[in-house]
Design a protein around this motif. Structure first.
Motif, short mmCIF file in Angstrom:
data_model
loop_
_atom_site.label_atom_id
_atom_site.label_comp_id
_atom_site.label_asym_id
_atom_site.label_seq_id
_atom_site.Cartn_x
_atom_site.Cartn_y
_atom_site.Cartn_z
N UNK A 1 16.85 27.83 26.89
CA UNK A 1 16.87 29.02 27.74
C UNK A 1 18.30 29.38 28.06
N UNK A 2 18.52 30.66 28.33
CA UNK A 2 19.80 31.14 28.83
C UNK A 2 19.58 31.66 30.24
N UNK A 3 20.67 31.76 31.00
CA UNK A 3 20.62 32.41 32.31
C UNK A 3 21.78 33.37 32.41
N UNK B 1 12.18 10.50 29.82
CA UNK B 1 11.53 11.62 30.52
C UNK B 1 10.07 11.73 30.10
N UNK B 2 9.26 12.24 31.01
CA UNK B 2 7.84 12.43 30.71
C UNK B 2 7.62 13.61 29.77
N UNK B 3 8.42 14.66 29.91
CA UNK B 3 8.26 15.82 29.04
C UNK B 3 8.58 15.45 27.59
N UNK B 4 7.83 15.99 26.69
CA UNK B 4 8.04 15.73 25.28
C UNK B 4 8.30 17.04 24.55
N UNK B 5 9.32 17.06 23.69
CA UNK B 5 10.14 15.92 23.31
C UNK B 5 11.20 15.53 24.34
N UNK B 6 11.46 16.39 25.34
CA UNK B 6 12.50 16.13 26.33
C UNK B 6 12.44 17.25 27.37
N UNK B 7 13.17 17.11 28.49
CA UNK B 7 13.29 18.23 29.42
C UNK B 7 13.96 19.44 28.76
N UNK B 8 13.58 20.62 29.19
CA UNK B 8 14.20 21.83 28.68
C UNK B 8 15.65 21.92 29.16
N UNK B 9 16.47 22.58 28.35
CA UNK B 9 17.88 22.80 28.68
C UNK B 9 18.12 24.29 28.83
N UNK B 10 18.69 24.68 29.98
CA UNK B 10 19.07 26.06 30.23
C UNK B 10 20.59 26.11 30.43
N UNK B 11 21.26 26.92 29.63
CA UNK B 11 22.70 27.11 29.78
C UNK B 11 22.95 28.38 30.56
N UNK B 12 23.74 28.28 31.62
CA UNK B 12 24.07 29.43 32.44
C UNK B 12 25.40 30.02 32.05
#
Length: 291
Positions: A198-200, A170-181
């Motif tokens: 992130x939370x949802x 992935x281009x984002x560093x350190x990685x893509x964000x993770x959102x748990x719903x």
């Protein structure tokens, strides 16, 4: 406060033959209006809260790739992917691909999954709640390893992978964000504290308690509560002619006071240009001033 546009309904007035052009117009307008993110559901059948099960539904990651090509700045995600629908290797590869091709705009939205009807309908396994949460944690561990350097194997209760090779990364560093719903207090919010960025949560009467529970899980995990972005699902309804704009802004101000940083949800009448123009000129600028 930031706003996220979710598009859960694809049964639009001009029908499936015009859906590509109509969706492109909507997401371009949403991107230009200043929505921080654009999301779709990850379902195969329409869900009852939105419409009849037989209504049009598009596959999520194909759709996000299409949206990526018609936008420039908004982040892209599902709200949210159930762990039942994809092997974690495929899921990590899909989100990585989206991140690379969008210029670093992908977010992994993930949850335990709940829709037994569509799972049974298409022949997907639908394990117990306990097993789905096992799968959720193992999926998180798996994708996090795929987004690190190296290609070591991965073995858990449910997965045995010999080489987690992920090229390009992935281009984002350190990685893509993770959102748990999800707002489950014993398992879901504990996993948020342990793994997520992130939370949802749903904007319901128990929202404040859910935030308190998350704070306690963060303390238990040694995690900084403030490092987690708090998002809520809330229908962003300004009315057909903008008559509900003040009501929406008042609710956004209340949510901001609770520490919510992103309100993400469907926009009724989203295919009408005047509705997104109202967001561009009034709602998004006013929400951005909430601190």
């Amino acid at each position: 406060m930031k706003l996220g546009l979710q598009i859960p309904d694809f049964t639009w007035p001009n029908g499936a033959s015009a859906l590509g052009a109509d969706l492109a117009a909507v997401v371009r307008a949403g991107d230009q209006a200043g929505f921080d993110s654009i999301a779709v559901m990850d379902h195969f059948f329409q869900i009852g809260a939105v419409g009849p099960v037989e209504n049009d539904m598009l596959e999520a990651y194909t759709t996000l790739g299409f949206i990526a090509a018609h936008t420039e700045r908004a982040k892209l995600l599902t709200v949210v992917t159930g762990v039942l629908y994809r092997h974690p290797g495929l899921l990590a590869k899909a989100v990585t691909t989206l991140d690379v091709l969008s210029g670093g705009r992908a977010i992994l939205g993930i949850g335990a999954g709940w829709n037994e009807e569509e799972s049974r309908g298409l022949g997907f396994p639908f394990p117990s709640v306990a097993e789905r949460f096992e799968l959720l944690e193992e999926n998180l561990q798996y994708v996090l390893q795929m987004w690190t350097d190296g290609d070591a194997p991965f073995k858990s209760k449910h997965f045995d992978a010999g080489r987690l090779l992920n090229v390009p990364q992935a281009l984002q560093k350190p990685r893509p964000l993770i959102m748990i719903g999800g707002g489950g207090e014993k398992k879901t919010l504990k996993l948020v504290a342990k793994y997520a960025d992130a939370c949802n949560l749903f904007n319901g009467p128990d929202l404040e308690r859910k935030l308190d529970v998350l704070r306690q899980h963060c303390e238990n995990e040694g995690r900084d509560y403030d490092s987690i972005t708090k998002t809520v699902y809330h229908i962003l309804d300004v009315g057909e002619n903008g008559e509900k704009s003040d009501e929406l802004l008042a609710e956004l101000e209340r949510l901001n006071g609770l520490g919510i940083q992103v309100a993400l949800g469907m926009v009724p009448h989203v295919h009408r240009p005047a509705v997104l123009e109202k967001f561009a000129t009034e709602v998004v600028p006013a929400a951005e001033k909430l601190v």
